[in-house]
Design an enzyme around this catalytic site. Structure first.
Site, PDB file in Angstrom:
ATOM      1  N   GLY B  14      -6.102   4.157  42.552  1.00 28.47           N
ATOM      2  CA  GLY B  14      -5.843   2.802  42.093  1.00 28.47           C
ATOM      3  C   GLY B  14      -5.930   2.785  40.581  1.00 28.47           C
ATOM      4  N   GLY B  17      -8.955   5.304  39.221  1.00 29.35           N
ATOM      5  CA  GLY B  17      -8.654   6.708  39.499  1.00 29.35           C
ATOM      6  C   GLY B  17      -7.445   7.174  38.704  1.00 29.35           C
ATOM      7  N   ASN B 108     -18.301   1.374  42.575  1.00 28.07           N
ATOM      8  CA  ASN B 108     -19.205   0.266  42.226  1.00 28.07           C
ATOM      9  C   ASN B 108     -20.410   0.153  43.141  1.00 28.07           C
ATOM     10  OD1 ASN B 108     -18.084  -1.084  39.995  1.00 28.07           O
ATOM     11  ND2 ASN B 108     -16.475  -1.953  41.286  1.00 28.07           N
ATOM     12  N   LYS B 190     -26.209  -2.132  36.076  1.00 26.91           N
ATOM     13  CA  LYS B 190     -24.854  -2.684  36.139  1.00 26.91           C
ATOM     14  C   LYS B 190     -24.818  -3.874  37.103  1.00 26.91           C
ATOM     15  CE  LYS B 190     -19.976  -1.548  36.177  1.00 26.91           C
ATOM     16  NZ  LYS B 190     -18.865  -0.795  36.777  1.00 26.91           N
ATOM     17  N   ASN B 194     -23.005  -7.607  37.542  1.00 25.94           N
ATOM     18  CA  ASN B 194     -22.028  -7.764  38.626  1.00 25.94           C
ATOM     19  C   ASN B 194     -22.476  -8.753  39.702  1.00 25.94           C
ATOM     20  OD1 ASN B 194     -20.020  -6.112  37.635  1.00 25.94           O
ATOM     21  ND2 ASN B 194     -20.731  -4.293  38.697  1.00 25.94           N
ATOM     22  N   ASN B 198     -19.630 -11.470  39.279  1.00 26.06           N
ATOM     23  CA  ASN B 198     -18.608 -11.233  40.305  1.00 26.06           C
ATOM     24  C   ASN B 198     -18.808 -12.198  41.480  1.00 26.06           C
ATOM     25  OD1 ASN B 198     -18.408  -8.884  38.645  1.00 26.06           O
ATOM     26  ND2 ASN B 198     -17.446  -7.779  40.322  1.00 26.06           N
ATOM     27  N   SER B 261     -13.770  -8.026  38.458  1.00 23.33           N
ATOM     28  CA  SER B 261     -12.920  -7.248  39.369  1.00 23.33           C
ATOM     29  C   SER B 261     -12.932  -7.825  40.793  1.00 23.33           C
ATOM     30  CB  SER B 261     -13.368  -5.788  39.388  1.00 23.33           C
ATOM     31  OG  SER B 261     -14.715  -5.698  39.805  1.00 23.33           O
TER      32      SER B 261
END
Lengths: 310, 310
Positions: B14, B17, B108, B190, B194, B198, B261
């Site tokens: 994706g 990557g 993630n 992280k 997130n 998120n 994301s």
């Protein structure tokens, strides 16, 4: 309320106000409806109608008005506005007052009792909690799916003679009633259900109560939110036993795909009573030192989700 | 990683990557891309392209494959699958292994390190946390808005020679890198960003980070969720100073209408990494005895909001 036939005003003639107003008018009571958007339609049809599960009530030539001044002073003012409209209390209610006028708020959540008391005097205020499923389907057309009951109380006082008189009025109109010495406790008790179910129905994407209970994670959040409300109520001396939680959940399960009133408002693009159901309870809980992290997050989400212009 | 020119497979081509794969291929590294839906399009165009803020990288005739068997054993396997696809680890990665093959997960949240270790041996596993803003705009077309950096670590071990070799590989490819003795702490750190951003971006109705911070109530929930993640991390011995919260918020403010994301996945109807970002941290936090009521409610809401068939 000493009058043989008290003059009653209905302020906020949506589903709830129209329903009780029509039932009272149907027994011959002198009921004056204050209408806004539905005024012309009801005037030209010349009737209001309540469809009950097995029968219907038609009020022919209902007494409908566009301003409180036209109604004038009443013995009893029944307030069924959405709490989001409480800013108009002064404008709509003041013209209906005389000495001894009683104010009965049938509104949801916390805050209305105090706002009415502040504006018009605490001694006037009564409250009623409606456990009912009713919708306005068109101007003057009310559909009652489940008549339920009303729990009445004086604001900050035990049951009184005048409260009994109001209860008797509703009972004569065929409404199942109860009376309590503790209106505030009743309000917190109702919040035990409304906070989680009305809130999660919106925050989890606009889903019915069966879908909330179909998710083990959300069902756990229902329980946890109920426990937070119970903890907050306890800070004010209102003792709600923990067993109340299971009772509420098991009575909700057979309701199937039930849409809580706030979800209906939300899905129809109407204002949601965020402050009276979540905001005010949250502020009181925090002030009293209750730990209500989930209520706080739910309120933050709902406030944003129901914002008018994004 | 003793090879002079290691053979590298990219599993999960994706945005992430493809981006790192192209950068590595651009330095002459032997990079094999495992593609699925984009295979035919990239084969017929004969190229992959990364648009950077000020330049672009074009990989002509990239080595693309439809199955891991065609690629065969590699020195380094870079795993950039969505964590929702971790069920295919065995099928996709086993054919790429030989003695000494390193597995670098750029995924993630929590859980991938352990899943790879369980399947293929803990001694193979490395992790990298990507702080980057990159999107796949079409097959083989990658748009990088902010190249950011990667923080590398060994799984459960301090920095090693082989980790330094991987870092050197990325550095030669123009990637800003750092290495840490504590991969797990990096992951929790992280999550401090997130988990709230998120999560609330989705739960508050699909809103960008600036809208979250425009609501005082939601900003408070960001802080409170960050504090919960920090408390949970502390239970495992990872000490994240409370000042980290303000730093995260003040670095998010200038990002403007940023779409995390998970929000992009959600709005585009793709699977959201609910388990690795919220579910697994929640389970570990609760097991360790951390109080994480808001994380628990957020997880319950997100799990329902991202359900495939409602």
């Amino acid at each position: 309320m000493n009058s043989v036939n008290p003059k009653i005003a209905i302020v906020g003639s949506g589903a709830i106000g129209s329903y009780y107003g029509c039932r009272l008018a149907n027994t011959g009571a002198d009921v004056r409806f204050l209408l806004r958007s539905d005024l012309d339609a009801v005037r030209s049809s010349g009737r209001m109608r309540v469809q009950l599960p097995q029968s219907e009530i038609v009020v022919a030539a209902p007494q409908v008005y566009g301003t409180p001044e036209e109604i004038g002073p009443c013995d009893l003012v029944i307030i069924a506005l959405k709490t989001t409209a409480n800013g108009v209390f002064d404008k709509l209610i003041r013209p209906l007052l005389k000495e001894g006028t009683l104010l009965l708020t049938l509104q949801n959540g916390l805050g209305s009792d105090e706002q009415l008391a502040e504006l018009f005097g605490a001694e006037r205020v009564l409250g009623g909690l409606c456990f009912i499923c009713v919708n306005r389907t068109a101007p003057g057309e009310i559909l009652c799916i489940e008549p339920g009951a009303v729990a009445f109380g004086e604001f900050g006082r035990p049951i009184s003679e005048r409260l009994r008189a109001v209860v008797a009025l509703f009972e004569r109109a065929g409404v199942k009633c109860s009376a309590s010495d503790n209106l505030a406790e009743l309000r917190w008790k109702k919040l035990v259900w409304n906070v989680p179910f009305n809130g999660l129905a919106i925050a989890a994407g606009g889903i019915t109560t069966d879908k909330i209970l179909a998710s083990p994670e959300l069902e756990n959040q229902v329980r946890a939110l109920m426990a937070e409300v119970i903890e907050a109520a306890a800070k004010f001396g209102y003792v709600i036993p923990p067993a109340f939680i299971e009772k509420q959940i098991s009575s909700t399960r057979p309701m199937g795909p039930y849409r809580p009133s706030s979800l209906i408002d939300y899905l129809d693009g109407r204002e949601v009573e965020v402050e009276s159901i979540w905001g005010e309870p949250l502020r009181r809980a925090k002030k009293a030192g209750a730990a209500v992290p989930r209520l706080e997050m739910l309120y933050a989400l709902l406030k944003r989700l129901t914002m008018r212009s994004q």
